[in-house]
Write an enzyme that holds these catalytic residues in place. Structure first.
Site, PDB file in Angstrom:
ATOM      1  N   HIS A 163       9.909  14.963   2.201  1.00 56.19           N
ATOM      2  CA  HIS A 163       9.905  15.543   0.856  1.00 56.19           C
ATOM      3  C   HIS A 163      11.130  15.070   0.089  1.00 56.19           C
ATOM      4  O   HIS A 163      12.199  14.887   0.672  1.00 56.19           O
ATOM      5  CB  HIS A 163       9.909  17.070   0.921  1.00 56.19           C
ATOM      6  CG  HIS A 163       8.690  17.661   1.569  1.00 56.19           C
ATOM      7  ND1 HIS A 163       8.545  17.729   2.947  1.00 56.19           N
ATOM      8  CD2 HIS A 163       7.566  18.201   1.033  1.00 56.19           C
ATOM      9  CE1 HIS A 163       7.376  18.285   3.227  1.00 56.19           C
ATOM     10  NE2 HIS A 163       6.756  18.589   2.092  1.00 56.19           N
ATOM     11  N   ASP A 167       6.621  14.005  -0.567  1.00 58.23           N
ATOM     12  CA  ASP A 167       5.861  14.955  -1.382  1.00 58.23           C
ATOM     13  C   ASP A 167       6.750  15.720  -2.352  1.00 58.23           C
ATOM     14  O   ASP A 167       7.955  15.893  -2.112  1.00 58.23           O
ATOM     15  CB  ASP A 167       5.175  15.990  -0.479  1.00 58.23           C
ATOM     16  CG  ASP A 167       3.958  15.445   0.238  1.00 58.23           C
ATOM     17  OD1 ASP A 167       3.724  14.220   0.175  1.00 58.23           O
ATOM     18  OD2 ASP A 167       3.242  16.239   0.875  1.00 58.23           O
TER      19      ASP A 167
END
Length: 270
Positions: free
Chosen positions: A221, A76
């Site tokens: 991430h 992400d």
């Protein structure tokens, strides 16, 4: 039927409260602004969709029931110059696919980081500005999703079909817009626990190996606070550990395609 004095008082209080809210409902937008509470048609309710869509529903997925040894690795918040190239390098070296939920403005700003590097990977929508969709009305949600959708199409050539709301937050307005855009909402069933392994970075490899199973959607991430480097620094070993359990890494869409139909009453859909 007997009603206690406490019950009568409580009922009266609730009636009075409801009346007060009703009398001041027209003031709520001005009192609370764009982030007002979801009262009297505030930001989060789904309301009425502009059009009837073919599906009329939205899938929200945490994991995928499957009889195949498949898992999905997702990232992400990127792309960003700090770690996205390192993630792509590690995935290239391991010949492993991933699904990147990209922030539209980051993609526009750093398009050069990913051009020509996404052949095996999938790109999903993570909003234009990484805004909390649970605090936004339908028009604002649509703006966030459409702008990111267009950035993904223009920069990567892919047409996004997956949405991951920032922080996993969503309200009815998000579901309404996602349905009209033919999106599935993708959450996660395993989040990389970097904070637990700051002093023992290699420990995250064993944790992943212990936790993944067929249908797992892993959340990582490719930008953010420094503790997330625990995953980035050990990404190659994490991939080896997943494969060591007999699992194969696929994109989220490939994992969904391999899903099995759950038995009646299980609460899951294909």
């Amino acid at each position: 039927m007997a009603v206690s004095r406490r019950g009568l008082l409580l009922g009266s209080a609730l009636t009075a409260t409801g009346a007060a809210v009703g009398a001041t409902a027209h003031l709520i937008p001005s009192l609370f602004g764009p982030d007002r509470l979801p009262l009297d048609g505030g930001y989060a309710p789904a309301g009425n969709a502009d059009d009837w869509t073919p599906r009329g529903q939205i899938r929200t997925i945490w994991h995928v029931p499957t009889d195949q040894p498949l898992v999905a690795l997702t990232f992400d918040d990127g792309p960003m110059p700090d770690w996205t190239p390192r993630v792509l390098d590690a995935l290239d070296k391991a010949d492993a696919p991933a699904t990147f939920f990209m922030v539209g403005q980051n993609l526009r700003r750093h398009a050069d980081l990913v051009k020509g590097r996404l052949g095996r990977h999938e790109v999903g929508n993570h909003t234009w500005e990484h805004k909390d969709l649970a605090k936004r009305d339908e028009a604002s949600v649509r703006n966030q999703l459409v702008r990111c959708h267009e950035a993904i199409r223009e920069v990567t050539g892919q047409t996004a079909t997956l949405l991951r709301p920032p922080w996993g937050h969503l309200g009815g307005s998000t579901l309404t817009v996602a349905d009209t855009m033919d999106y599935d909402v993708v959450m996660w069933s395993y989040r990389m626990p970097e904070d637990r392994f700051r002093t023992n970075p290699a420990g995250i490899v064993d944790d992943v190996a212990a936790c993944v199973r067929p249908g797992t959607i892993m959340l990582a991430h490719d930008t953010g606070p420094a503790d997330r480097l625990v995953t980035i620094d050990n990404l190659g070993e994490i991939i080896k550990a997943v494969r060591g359990k007999g699992m194969r890494l696929v994109t989220v869409s490939e994992l969904l395609a391999a899903g099995t139909t759950a038995s009646p009453g299980s609460g899951s859909k294909k």
